[in-house]
Design an enzyme around this catalytic site. Structure first.
Site, PDB file in Angstrom:
ATOM      1  CB  CYS A   1      -7.359  76.694  77.031  1.00 20.13           C
ATOM      2  SG  CYS A   1      -6.555  75.635  78.201  1.00 20.13           S
TER       3      CYS A   1
ATOM      4  CG  HIS B   1      -3.146  81.163  80.740  1.00 18.99           C
ATOM      5  ND1 HIS B   1      -3.677  79.775  81.059  1.00 18.99           N
ATOM      6  CD2 HIS B   1      -2.662  81.545  81.882  1.00 18.99           C
ATOM      7  CE1 HIS B   1      -2.899  79.714  82.239  1.00 18.99           C
ATOM      8  NE2 HIS B   1      -2.477  80.565  82.485  1.00 18.99           N
TER       9      HIS B   1
END
Length: 296
Positions: free
Chosen positions: A177, A135
């Site tokens: 991301c 992430h």
């Protein structure tokens, strides 16, 4: 002197005559000038060679930091990342890399492993590759327990800190991301609407020969299919599998960008704001030669 002397050039030439542009060079900065200590490393390829030397004894190390589970409650498990990890490990092994997979490490352990890798002797290796599957948000990546800055990954591999990799390609692929913005895309139509002696040494910047590829552009969302894996890793693995030994890396990555940009679109009909969204990877290259892996 800062310039090589060749073809009978005199050592007492004026500064303006030494420099092809004439005049002196200045930095567009104010403050400390940093170290002026000259450092030396073994030359892996001739000064003006167009291609990197990929004929060392071994291809090199490939390290995959794979993060699926997190101690941070706001971060959901990254379902499907094992598919990315397995596929990437397989294609890199086929290209001759010595692959190490590290799962769900804490930030201090990621940093420790990076430092240990940089302290190794890479003299017999062609290159280095590090991949991170995790992430992230703008300017940050997540380990199991906390976040860290992406530049921690390459900080220890600059030519002054890791001389056995000086002049060799150092690649970083980051699936994460970089924010929460969405790319809705646009529909295109064909309709118009409104070494040693002076002659064999050369210097390189310590940040040369890096290639850093993010799965998406700064500020934006990066998509992952829970069954097939992330869009970026699917495309990267496919290109490496079929063309990894033939195409130079930037050409290959151009087609990775094409695949991600054209072949993928989010499918979340129950959440209209996230539905039919697009993505394109982001490439930062400080490579100074063409990189073709070739057969190993």
């Amino acid at each position: 002197m800062s310039e090589n002397l060749e073809n009978g050039d005199s050592a007492d030439m004026g500064e303006n005559e030494q420099r092809p542009n004439g005049g002196g060079d200045e930095g567009d900065a104010w403050g400390n000038q940093g170290s002026s200590v000259r450092r030396f490393a073994r030359m892996p390829v001739d000064r003006n060679a167009p291609y990197y030397n990929m004929s060392h004894k071994q291809r090199g190390m490939a390290v995959i930091f794979n993060h699926e589970h997190f101690d941070i409650h706001s971060l959901k498990p990254r379902t499907g990342t094992h598919v990315d990890c397995d596929n990437l490990a397989k294609v890199l092994k086929n290209l001759g890399f010595r692959v190490t997979v590290l799962n769900n490490l804490k930030a201090k352990d990621v940093n420790k492993y990076i430092q240990q890798t940089a302290e190794m002797d890479h003299s017999d290796y062609d290159c280095l590759l590090i991949a991170v599957l995790t992430h992230g948000e703008m300017g940050l990546l997540y380990a199991k327990d906390t976040h860290y800055k992406p530049d921690n990954l390459w900080y220890y591999f600059t030519a002054d800190k890791c001389p056995s990799l000086a002049g060799k390609p150092k690649m970083f692929f980051i699936q994460a991301c970089q924010g929460d913005k969405l790319d809705g895309g646009i529909t295109l139509s064909n309709r118009t609407e409104t070494d040693g002696c002076p002659s064999s040494t050369y210097r390189i910047p310590i940040h040369a020969d890096f290639l850093i590829v993010f799965s998406t552009v700064p500020g934006f969302y990066s998509w992952r299919n829970t069954t097939r894996g992330s869009w970026f890793m699917q495309a990267l693995c496919e290109e490496l599998r079929f063309y990894g030994a033939e195409r130079d890396i930037l050409t290959l990555l151009t087609f990775v960008c094409q695949k991600v940009a054209l072949d993928f679109e989010s499918n979340t009909p129950d959440t209209q704001a996230m539905h039919q969204q697009k993505q394109v990877p982001c490439i930062t290259s400080m490579l100074t030669r063409l990189l073709v892996f070739g057969k190993k």
